[in-house]
Enzyme design. Structure first.
Site, PDB file in Angstrom:
ATOM      1  CG  ASP A 130      40.558  31.229  48.402  1.00 29.77           C
ATOM      2  OD1 ASP A 130      39.926  32.268  48.161  1.00 29.77           O
ATOM      3  OD2 ASP A 130      40.230  30.112  47.982  1.00 29.77           O
ATOM      4  CD  GLU A 134      36.831  33.078  50.525  1.00 29.57           C
ATOM      5  OE1 GLU A 134      35.906  33.385  49.752  1.00 29.57           O
ATOM      6  OE2 GLU A 134      37.745  32.298  50.194  1.00 29.57           O
TER       7      GLU A 134
END
Length: 364
Positions: A16, A73
């Site tokens: 993330d 990400e």
């Protein structure tokens, strides 16, 4: 920590917000813009100098030691510096989620910018060609539903859901499907601030209200744009709460769950869900969809996203009209013979009159 999980047998990580892992504190306190509740910090906490040293350490001591898959990400990464992230030599991840193509629409009378969309994804396809791998996606937990924003969720719900699916899915890379996308789930019909769950929306609403601003205009904006649209419970069937739970969930179910749900679409051979199944089968059916060269066709066409995939002596043509306008595809070579591999209309193929949100895959 990562090695501990790998030793447990997991197959990889979706990492993330990895471009934000390194910060700089030289700027001191950042100003909060008027009407906002926080200071945008992308310029001081994203892709800071030295971040690649940290990622290389993670790769050397963990990721490269196991037979696993990783996707990062990676907001702010462009094709120009993607080699450091996904390149065969210098890359740290198998693929990344980049965000360049996500903001190409707005509310009101504005339409999805097909040309800009093509330009962004074409750059990623060509600049990573032979160097790295693409992560392909159009929806996630932070974005509204694409059939409601990039498509038309009323008049052309099925067509726009499937047309956008074809266009992104068959490019070079690994396609990701966000829950509910495969049945064409739509934006939620928000009616009041009380329905929203996103703290950023609630805070901004309070500020606008205290300052005597137009709260209705703010709500109209967020009805379309807010990420809560993608966070409504999954619509499994037509039972209470869409079969997601037996008790009232934390967030309301979209009231269209009786018309849009998994159970019904499994029984309908012409459903969005079964179209996605056919699309997956096609993607896996031949090496051309994995290794074939990507080449954009009719690049300046404002309505149609078309490209070829070529491998050795094989070639397929992928076409998607991403608007509600009948459009013409301009081809350099006259295609007289082809096999239809996938089509979201039950009509003949006519390159001069491609219907609103029509999409097809041809072996040429």
């Amino acid at each position: 920590m990562m090695n501990w999980w790998f030793e447990k047998g997991i197959d990889g990580f979706r990492v993330d917000a990895i471009t934000h892992i390194k910060k700089t504190f030289e700027a001191g306190d950042l100003p909060v813009p008027e009407g906002k509740t926080y200071a945008p910090a992308f310029d001081v906490d994203m892709n800071q100098p030295g971040i690649q040293d940290w990622l290389q350490e993670m790769k050397d001591e963990s990721l490269s030691q196991y037979d696993i898959m990783t996707v990062g990400e990676a907001n702010g990464v462009t094709p120009d510096n993607a080699d450091e992230w996904v390149g065969e030599t210098n890359g740290k991840f198998n693929m990344i989620f980049q965000f360049e193509h996500l903001g190409l629409w707005s509310t009101g009378d504005s339409q999805f910018d097909v040309t800009a969309y093509k330009n962004v994804l074409n750059r990623w396809q060509k600049q990573l060609e032979g160097k790295g791998w693409n992560g392909l996606f159009i929806e996630n937990h932070d974005q509204p539903r694409r059939v409601s924003t990039w498509g038309n969720d009323s008049q052309y719900w099925y067509e726009s859901a499937t047309s956008h699916a074809v266009v992104y899915f068959l490019q070079q890379g690994t396609p990701f499907i966000y829950q509910g996308q495969e049945i064409g789930m739509t934006n939620y019909p928000f009616e009041s601030i009380e329905t929203f769950n996103d703290v950023a929306v609630k805070n901004e609403y309070q500020i606008v209200k205290e300052n005597g601003g137009d709260v209705n205009q703010l709500l109209d904006k967020y009805k379309m744009e807010n990420r809560d649209n993608s966070r409504t419970p999954m619509q499994w069937n037509s039972n209470n709460y869409a079969g997601f739970t037996n008790v009232e969930p934390w967030f309301p179910v979209n009231p269209n769950y009786k018309e849009i749900n998994v159970a019904d679409q499994l029984e309908d051979e012409n459903s969005v869900l079964n179209f996605y199944k056919s699309l997956i089968q096609l993607k896996k059916s031949a090496d051309i969809y994995t290794y074939g060269q990507f080449d954009l066709i009719d690049a300046d066409n404002p309505n149609i996203f078309a490209y070829t995939r070529t491998l050795d002596n094989e070639k397929v043509l992928i076409v998607g009209n991403l608007t509600d306008k009948e459009s013409k595809l301009n081809l350099d070579d006259d295609i007289k013979a082809f096999d239809i591999l996938l089509h979201n209309y039950d009509t003949d193929i006519n390159f001069d009159k491609i219907q609103p949100y029509e999409a097809f895959v041809l072996k040429i």
